[in-house]
Design a protein around this motif. Structure first.
Motif, short mmCIF file in Angstrom:
data_model
loop_
_atom_site.label_atom_id
_atom_site.label_comp_id
_atom_site.label_asym_id
_atom_site.label_seq_id
_atom_site.Cartn_x
_atom_site.Cartn_y
_atom_site.Cartn_z
N THR A 78 22.47 -16.04 -36.12
CA THR A 78 23.29 -15.89 -37.01
C THR A 78 24.00 -17.08 -37.73
OG1 THR A 78 25.21 -15.89 -35.15
CG2 THR A 78 24.14 -13.61 -35.54
N TRP A 79 24.64 -16.73 -38.62
CA TRP A 79 25.41 -18.05 -38.96
C TRP A 79 26.51 -18.44 -38.16
CZ3 TRP A 79 23.44 -20.72 -43.22
CH2 TRP A 79 22.58 -20.12 -44.14
N PRO A 80 27.02 -19.61 -38.18
CA PRO A 80 27.87 -20.14 -37.57
C PRO A 80 29.36 -19.45 -38.07
CG PRO A 80 26.75 -22.12 -38.56
CD PRO A 80 26.28 -21.11 -38.89
N GLY A 81 30.29 -19.13 -37.01
CA GLY A 81 31.37 -18.31 -37.11
C GLY A 81 31.20 -16.76 -37.33
N THR A 82 29.89 -16.09 -37.18
CA THR A 82 29.95 -14.71 -36.77
C THR A 82 30.30 -14.29 -35.57
OG1 THR A 82 27.86 -14.77 -38.64
CG2 THR A 82 28.15 -12.94 -36.97
N PRO A 83 31.17 -13.41 -35.42
CA PRO A 83 31.40 -13.04 -34.05
C PRO A 83 30.35 -12.09 -33.51
CG PRO A 83 33.04 -12.20 -35.81
CD PRO A 83 31.97 -12.72 -36.52
N VAL A 84 29.95 -12.36 -32.11
CA VAL A 84 28.83 -11.67 -31.39
C VAL A 84 29.59 -11.23 -30.23
CG1 VAL A 84 26.65 -11.86 -30.35
CG2 VAL A 84 27.08 -13.09 -32.54
N TYR A 85 29.48 -9.99 -29.81
CA TYR A 85 30.02 -9.34 -28.64
C TYR A 85 29.39 -8.27 -27.93
CZ TYR A 85 32.07 -6.35 -32.20
OH TYR A 85 32.09 -5.72 -33.55
N SER A 86 29.56 -8.01 -26.56
CA SER A 86 28.91 -6.90 -25.94
C SER A 86 29.70 -5.48 -26.29
CB SER A 86 29.00 -7.11 -24.64
OG SER A 86 28.10 -8.27 -24.29
N VAL A 87 28.77 -4.59 -26.16
CA VAL A 87 29.53 -3.14 -26.48
C VAL A 87 28.84 -2.34 -25.65
CG1 VAL A 87 29.97 -3.43 -28.89
CG2 VAL A 87 27.82 -2.60 -28.13
N ALA A 96 31.43 -0.73 -31.05
CA ALA A 96 31.44 -1.92 -32.05
C ALA A 96 32.30 -1.58 -32.92
CB ALA A 96 30.01 -1.84 -32.62
N VAL A 97 32.95 -0.47 -33.49
CA VAL A 97 33.63 -0.32 -34.49
C VAL A 97 35.23 -0.93 -33.88
CG1 VAL A 97 35.10 1.54 -35.65
CG2 VAL A 97 32.69 1.39 -35.69
N GLU A 98 35.49 -0.47 -32.60
CA GLU A 98 36.87 -0.73 -32.26
C GLU A 98 37.06 -2.30 -31.93
OE1 GLU A 98 36.70 1.55 -28.47
OE2 GLU A 98 37.10 3.30 -29.66
N LYS A 99 35.91 -3.10 -31.49
CA LYS A 99 35.93 -4.29 -31.24
C LYS A 99 35.97 -5.30 -32.58
CE LYS A 99 34.27 -4.40 -26.51
NZ LYS A 99 33.33 -4.51 -25.56
N ALA A 100 35.45 -4.43 -33.40
CA ALA A 100 35.55 -5.18 -34.67
C ALA A 100 37.01 -5.73 -35.34
CB ALA A 100 34.80 -4.36 -36.01
#
Length: 215
Positions: A78-87, A96-100
């Motif tokens: 991904t590009w720098p600054g893109t949030p990446v998280y576990s679901v 994914a919707v809630e953690k956005a």
């Protein structure tokens, strides 16, 4: 004015691992190629924030230290600054919707649509002006993308749709006629036969194209 009232988020949802790939390619390389190309489609969209969700429990410290962190491999694409998280793998879309974060609407997109036209995502956001949920159906009966209005209404929370939820299930559960909006359909790459749907003359899907060519 509350900025979240106008904020729109699109989240790429990637499984932690897959079990199939075209002959001669590893499932992990295939997963990453599809995810990279689908991410590039989303990153090119205007006036939306982009995030990536990996359907996996958060890695332990030992797993991360050993290089077995499924988030790290995807984050590197991904590009720098893109949030990446576990679901949660059991409810990847709504998690994914809630953690956005605060937003007027969120569209979750399956990782296996590397040639998806960005226009289809825009159509889902527009449909959410009146619907609780908007979907892009896939040709195999699953869903390629799922848009959800925020805050999420009770019936959508109870339905907990995933990309494998049949459209008929949502139609049966909807509390009113226009609660579910159906956008244009597309195709997911879930089997060897699906690869024939890729258009060699279409720009994009570079990582997938390179892997299929053996580069």
């Amino acid at each position: 004015m509350n900025a979240s009232l106008d904020r729109r988020v699109v989240v790429l949802v990637v499984p932690a691992a897959i079990t199939w790939a075209p002959p001669g390619r590893s499932p992990e390389a295939w997963r990453q190629a599809l995810a990279e190309d689908t991410y590039e489609v989303l990153a090119a969209l205007d006036r939306v924030d982009v995030a990536v969700a990996v359907a996996s429990p958060p890695p332990s410290a030992s797993a991360a230290a050993s290089g077995a962190d499924p988030l790290a491999a995807i984050a590197a694409l991904t590009w720098p600054g893109t949030p990446v998280y576990s679901v949660d793998p059991a409810r990847p879309v709504l998690d994914a919707v809630e953690k956005a974060g605060p937003a007027a609407a969120v569209v979750a997109v399956s990782y296996d649509v590397p040639d998806l036209p960005g226009l289809l995502i825009g159509k889902l956001f527009r449909a959410l002006s009146s619907a609780d949920i908007a979907v892009c159906p896939a040709e195999d009966g699953t869903l390629a993308a799922i848009g959800v209005n925020r805050p999420t209404v009770d019936w959508v929370t109870a339905a907990a749709p995933t990309f494998d939820t049949p459209l008929a299930t949502l139609e049966n559960l909807k509390p009113r006629r226009h609660a579910v909006a159906i956008g244009p359909g597309w195709h997911r790459l879930r089997s060897l036969a699906d690869i024939a749907r890729l258009d060699p003359g279409l720009e994009g899907w570079d990582a997938t194209r390179s892997l299929l060519r053996g580069a």
